[in-house]
Scaffold this active site. Structure first.
Site, short mmCIF file in Angstrom:
data_model
loop_
_atom_site.label_atom_id
_atom_site.label_comp_id
_atom_site.label_asym_id
_atom_site.label_seq_id
_atom_site.Cartn_x
_atom_site.Cartn_y
_atom_site.Cartn_z
N GLY A 157 45.66 143.18 54.22
CA GLY A 157 45.54 142.86 55.63
C GLY A 157 45.93 144.07 56.46
O GLY A 157 45.87 145.21 56.00
N ILE A 159 48.88 145.08 57.46
CA ILE A 159 50.02 145.81 56.91
C ILE A 159 49.63 146.55 55.64
O ILE A 159 50.03 147.70 55.42
CB ILE A 159 51.20 144.85 56.66
N ARG A 239 56.62 137.43 51.52
CA ARG A 239 57.44 136.22 51.59
C ARG A 239 58.15 136.06 50.25
O ARG A 239 57.58 136.34 49.20
CB ARG A 239 56.58 134.99 51.88
N GLU A 268 66.70 132.27 52.28
CA GLU A 268 67.31 133.27 53.14
C GLU A 268 68.27 132.61 54.13
O GLU A 268 67.95 131.55 54.65
CB GLU A 268 66.23 134.04 53.90
N HIS A 287 65.60 141.08 55.27
CA HIS A 287 64.37 140.70 56.00
C HIS A 287 64.28 141.46 57.34
O HIS A 287 64.23 140.87 58.42
CB HIS A 287 64.33 139.19 56.24
#
Length: 321
Positions: A157, A159, A239, A268, A287
């Site tokens: 994508g 990123i 993720r 998290e 994160h």
């Protein structure tokens, strides 16, 4: 006429709200680094027209059922697996996210994490802090070269493409696997599309940039790590749930793969006694993929613009549903 009310689930700079002060009444959770309690969120959602939330806020069917006049949920993230998208659509609630504005910053972090892991930067910094550096030695904290190695990008994508651009500056050979082949990216980035098995077996570095879906749940499991080179470095900036952390721990502990750099985790925040934190060949971050002042500001501004357009009965800028 009463102004629409917006609830913001984290404390953000009030100066960012000033351009909208004539349009909306804002209510905000008082803390930046602590999540809004569920009972507070449930109470607030009953009386607001818009919700600006973060990835750790669960906007599920139960919460949506508490709302009386909610029209938009603006998620301060690219991902939106924290929101029941289908149920929101059924209720007529628009959901938006923040793509594009964080792609470059997240790619920077992904590449930095790959480099820190490969070159053992955390270990080296701690080595000095511990007073262990007494002499120079030929293979003292020797790591892995990045330049001219093969990088496998899982998820091409925005990123993923940004990471590929950075990789070309290091003379890397770029492989990618994606749900849909992207021939334009192949030409622009000199990236080669391959099946997942080939990517895993041929790459010196494997980086995950996939969204979390039913198909990507535990995508990186025991079988996936077995296919990687023993010298491979695995990086996850997507993720946490796309990785089977028990399988990753075993692969790292047994030497099945060389090292791992992780910015995301299944649960998290992770606890300080998490098994992966015991390993010297793992770099763990809290994160922070998009955590620059500029990018986080732009993400908030995009959320506010989406809220404004929807409440003015216009089309949202970055709709999810």
């Amino acid at each position: 006429m009463k102004k629409p009310t917006i609830f913001i689930t984290r404390k953000i700079p009030t100066k960012l709200l000033e351009p909208y002060s004539d349009l909306f009444d804002f209510k905000m959770w008082k803390k930046e680094d602590e999540p809004v309690p569920r009972e507070v969120l449930e109470d607030e959602v009953k009386q607001v027209d818009g919700l600006l939330c973060v990835l750790s806020d669960q906007v599920d069917q139960s919460l949506l059922n508490q709302s009386n006049q909610l029209k938009i949920v603006a998620n301060m993230a690219v991902g939106f697996d924290n929101i029941d998208i289908d149920y929101a659509k059924k209720m007529g609630v628009v959901v938006t996210n923040t793509p594009d504005v964080l792609s470059e910053s997240t790619a920077d972090l992904g590449f930095a994490l790959m480099m820190a892991t490969a070159r053992r930067l955390n270990e080296a910094a701690q080595y000095i802090k511990n007073g262990q550096w007494k002499n120079w030695a030929p293979f003292l904290l020797a790591g892995t070269d990045i330049h001219h190695k093969t990088l496998g990008i899982v998820g091409m994508g925005r990123i993923g493409e940004a990471i590929a651009r950075r990789a070309k500056g290091f003379g890397m050979n770029v492989l990618y696997h994606n749900r849909n082949r992207k021939r334009e990216a192949e030409v622009k980035l000199q990236a080669s599309y391959v099946q997942m098995e080939e990517l895993l077996s041929q790459s010196d570095f494997v980086i995950s940039v996939v969204p979390f879906t039913k198909e990507t749940n535990k995508l990186f499991n025991k079988e996936a790590f077995e296919k990687m080179k023993e010298s491979a470095v695995f990086v996850n900036i997507s993720r946490g749930a796309v990785v089977d952390e028990n399988a990753l721990y075993y692969a790292l502990k047994s030497g099945e793969i060389k090292a791992a750099g992780l910015d995301v985790f299944e649960q998290e925040p992770i606890k300080s006694d998490h098994p992966l934190l015991e390993l010297e060949n793992v770099v763990c971050l809290p994160h922070i993929g998009s955590a620059t002042v500029q990018t986080r500001t732009e993400m908030i501004e995009l959320c506010l613009k989406n809220i404004a357009t929807v409440l003015e009965e216009k089309a949202p800028l970055t709709p999810v549903n």
